[in-house]
Design an enzyme around this catalytic site. Structure first.
Site, PDB file in Angstrom:
ATOM      1  N   LYS A 111     -10.667  -2.470  -4.048  1.00 19.01           N
ATOM      2  CA  LYS A 111     -11.463  -1.237  -4.137  1.00 19.01           C
ATOM      3  C   LYS A 111     -10.641  -0.101  -4.700  1.00 19.01           C
ATOM      4  O   LYS A 111     -11.168   0.815  -5.310  1.00 19.01           O
ATOM      5  CB  LYS A 111     -11.873  -0.777  -2.738  1.00 19.01           C
ATOM      6  CG  LYS A 111     -12.790  -1.663  -1.998  1.00 19.01           C
ATOM      7  CD  LYS A 111     -13.018  -1.025  -0.608  1.00 19.01           C
ATOM      8  CE  LYS A 111     -13.437  -2.054   0.399  1.00 19.01           C
ATOM      9  NZ  LYS A 111     -12.685  -1.982   1.643  1.00 19.01           N
ATOM     10  N   LYS A 119       0.828  -1.213   0.000  1.00 20.12           N
ATOM     11  CA  LYS A 119       0.000   0.000   0.000  1.00 20.12           C
ATOM     12  C   LYS A 119       0.860   1.259   0.000  1.00 20.12           C
ATOM     13  O   LYS A 119       0.500   2.255  -0.618  1.00 20.12           O
ATOM     14  CB  LYS A 119      -0.953   0.014   1.205  1.00 20.12           C
ATOM     15  CG  LYS A 119      -2.073  -0.999   1.048  1.00 20.12           C
ATOM     16  CD  LYS A 119      -3.252  -0.742   1.960  1.00 20.12           C
ATOM     17  CE  LYS A 119      -4.396  -1.678   1.608  1.00 20.12           C
ATOM     18  NZ  LYS A 119      -5.581  -1.532   2.403  1.00 20.12           N
ATOM     19  N   LYS A 170      -4.649  -8.593  -7.025  1.00 25.03           N
ATOM     20  CA  LYS A 170      -5.870  -8.860  -6.250  1.00 25.03           C
ATOM     21  C   LYS A 170      -6.985  -7.899  -6.675  1.00 25.03           C
ATOM     22  O   LYS A 170      -6.707  -6.718  -6.937  1.00 25.03           O
ATOM     23  CB  LYS A 170      -5.477  -8.655  -4.784  1.00 25.03           C
ATOM     24  CG  LYS A 170      -6.582  -8.635  -3.790  1.00 25.03           C
ATOM     25  CD  LYS A 170      -6.032  -8.375  -2.402  1.00 25.03           C
ATOM     26  CE  LYS A 170      -6.322  -6.956  -1.957  1.00 25.03           C
ATOM     27  NZ  LYS A 170      -6.864  -6.810  -0.611  1.00 25.03           N
TER      28      LYS A 170
HETATM   29  N1  AQP Z   1      -9.620  -9.841  -3.892  1.00 21.83           N
HETATM   30  C1  AQP Z   1     -10.031 -10.380  -2.750  1.00 21.83           C
HETATM   31  N2  AQP Z   1     -10.340 -11.707  -2.703  1.00 21.83           N
HETATM   32  C2  AQP Z   1     -10.798 -12.262  -1.542  1.00 21.83           C
HETATM   33  N3  AQP Z   1     -10.984 -11.557  -0.401  1.00 21.83           N
HETATM   34  C3  AQP Z   1     -10.703 -10.238  -0.421  1.00 21.83           C
HETATM   35  N4  AQP Z   1     -10.793  -9.264   0.517  1.00 21.83           N
HETATM   36  C4  AQP Z   1     -10.396  -8.080  -0.021  1.00 21.83           C
HETATM   37  N5  AQP Z   1     -10.053  -8.264  -1.306  1.00 21.83           N
HETATM   38  C5  AQP Z   1     -10.228  -9.582  -1.594  1.00 21.83           C
HETATM   39  C6  AQP Z   1     -11.255  -9.482   1.873  1.00 21.83           C
HETATM   40  O1  AQP Z   1     -12.317  -8.567   2.130  1.00 21.83           O
HETATM   41  C7  AQP Z   1     -12.300  -8.254   3.528  1.00 21.83           C
HETATM   42  C8  AQP Z   1     -12.452  -6.793   3.735  1.00 21.83           C
HETATM   43  O2  AQP Z   1     -11.386  -6.088   3.172  1.00 21.83           O
HETATM   44  P1  AQP Z   1     -11.144  -4.585   3.601  1.00 21.83           P
HETATM   45  O3  AQP Z   1     -12.028  -3.672   2.886  1.00 21.83           O
HETATM   46  O4  AQP Z   1     -11.178  -4.440   5.057  1.00 21.83           O
HETATM   47  O5  AQP Z   1      -9.668  -4.348   3.204  1.00 21.83           O
HETATM   48  P2  AQP Z   1      -8.848  -4.741   1.963  1.00 21.83           P
HETATM   49  O6  AQP Z   1      -8.385  -6.145   2.088  1.00 21.83           O
HETATM   50  O7  AQP Z   1      -7.799  -3.716   1.928  1.00 21.83           O
HETATM   51  O8  AQP Z   1      -9.882  -4.640   0.718  1.00 21.83           O
HETATM   52  P3  AQP Z   1      -9.564  -4.065  -0.698  1.00 21.83           P
HETATM   53  O9  AQP Z   1     -10.743  -4.186  -1.533  1.00 21.83           O
HETATM   54  O10 AQP Z   1      -8.309  -4.645  -1.249  1.00 21.83           O
HETATM   55  O11 AQP Z   1      -9.365  -2.534  -0.423  1.00 21.83           O
HETATM   56  P4  AQP Z   1      -8.140  -1.623  -0.772  1.00 21.83           P
HETATM   57  O12 AQP Z   1      -8.139  -1.497  -2.245  1.00 21.83           O
HETATM   58  O13 AQP Z   1      -8.488  -0.343  -0.063  1.00 21.83           O
HETATM   59  O14 AQP Z   1      -6.920  -2.284  -0.256  1.00 21.83           O
HETATM   60  C9  AQP Z   1     -11.016  -8.829   4.101  1.00 21.83           C
HETATM   61  O15 AQP Z   1     -11.336 -10.031   4.782  1.00 21.83           O
HETATM   62  C10 AQP Z   1     -10.185  -9.138   2.894  1.00 21.83           C
HETATM   63  O16 AQP Z   1      -9.332 -10.242   3.109  1.00 21.83           O
END
Ligand code: AQP
Length: 350
Positions: free
Chosen positions: A215, A128, A212
């Protein structure tokens, strides 16, 4: 004062307490298929098996800038997603992290238990922060410590998350074990287990099978959002990057075909089946035939979720009522844990 841990603390926990599930999602943008299959779908299932605590991670959200006037609305959107994907507020405890101050209180104690070297190893921070880590907030760096407090303030034993969170859960176990050791409280905190099993554990971008689904990806076509309408979902599936070869007969044939594997995995997760069963049905067919089937399945599963979220968001007062009730129930568990921790640490206010 105890010396820094020479090695990671492992081994069985002597914790004797009830099993509890804890997980959360950050209110930082539209939820996508990865969040749904990696996390939300498991919450709804687990709530009927084990007492389940699911929060909206607004403390975590501000590790990156969030518009203050929008944050409450973002929290309600995640709460609506929880409800629309099957969490029942009478069964599970659903709340906003900022409504339970014990998370932040315990996180401070854990900041003093965790070692810098442990945090330096966290790959998500490196991903990040990229090349400019000195410009990131301190909160983004210590995020996994707060995450450990989120889990352990409820003495939760099971944490349903996507694959990307496995390393943070290992850190959580190390913090729990070191706390128990340093404060001479064997088994005080459990060593929680990450529940990452299943075909949805790591959903990849629709534009790049090596990244991955996320968002924060600048391309909206890289993900299917929970709020996308049927046409948008179909279009995104049809535009997904693939290769010209037909689908193989076995999973071995997906080796080196990251995009193909991702679409087969998504199909399996949405249909509640396995990669092998999907391949048994579609082996020999090209993506021209497979993508429309996947699009129909994605619309059938995701379409009603988006519609239900929109309906729920029309009544924000009801969402606030559910979150308020959840916060009261969550605090009833979290407050005694923090009171015990204060005593163990020896605080004047303990
Ligand atoms: N691509 C993914 N496949 C499976 N699980 C996923 N999670 C996130 N992306 C995937 C799971 O979703 C839960 C919540 O995630 P979060 O919003 O708390 O944080 P994150 O992992 O940072 O989600 P994003 O979408 O990847 O956001 P950004 O882009 O801001 O980093 C967690 O259980 C995560 O494992």
């Amino acid at each position: 004062m105890t010396e820094p841990a020479p090695a990671q603390f492992t081994g069985p926990s002597s914790f004797v307490g009830p099993d509890r599930v804890l997980s959360g999602v950050q209110p930082t943008g539209d939820l996508h298929l990865g969040n749904y299959l990696g996390a939300l779908v498991k919450f709804a299932r687990l709530q009927h098996e084990i007492p389940t605590f699911i929060f909206v991670a607004d403390l975590h959200a501000i590790t990156a800038w969030q518009e203050p006037a929008k944050l409450k609305g973002q929290v309600r959107e995640i709460a609506a997603a929880y409800l629309a994907t099957g969490l029942d507020p009478k069964v599970a405890t659903i709340f906003a992290q900022s409504a339970v101050p014990e998370h932040a209180e315990l996180a401070w104690v854990f900041n003093c238990v965790a070692r810098l070297g442990w945090l330096d190893r966290m790959t998500q921070f490196k991903d990040k922060a990229g090349k400019h880590k000195e410009r990131e907030s301190v909160g983004l760096y210590t995020y996994p410590v707060l995450q450990a407090a989120d889990v352990l303030v409820y003495k939760a034993t099971k944490v349903p998350v996507g694959d990307d969170q496995k390393q943070h859960l290992e850190l959580c176990r190390d913090i729990a074990a070191k706390f128990n050791h340093d404060f001479d409280a064997p088994g005080f905190f459990p060593l929680p287990e990450a529940l990452t099993q299943g075909p949805g554990a790591r959903i990849m971008s629709l534009r790049d099978g090596s990244a991955k689904m996320s968002k924060s990806d600048p391309s909206d076509n890289s993900r299917i959002n929970l709020t996308d309408d049927a046409d948008t979902i179909s279009q995104k599936v049809r535009k997904a990057r693939t290769d010209p070869d037909p689908l193989p007969e076995t999973a071995d044939g997906l080796e080196g075909r990251a995009e193909a594997r991702n679409l087969v995995g998504i199909y399996a997760a949405l249909a509640g089946t396995t990669e092998a069963q999907v391949l048994a049905e579609y082996a020999g067919q090209g993506f021209g035939a497979f993508k429309p089937k996947l699009a129909d399945l994605a619309v059938a599963v995701m379409g009603p979720i988006g519609a239900e979220m929109r309906r729920l968001l029309d009544d924000p007062a009801e969402i606030d009522r559910i979150l308020g009730d959840g916060a009261d129930r969550a605090r009833a568990i979290a407050a005694p844990t923090v009171a015990e921790v204060k005593k163990l640490v020896g605080f004047w206010a303990g």
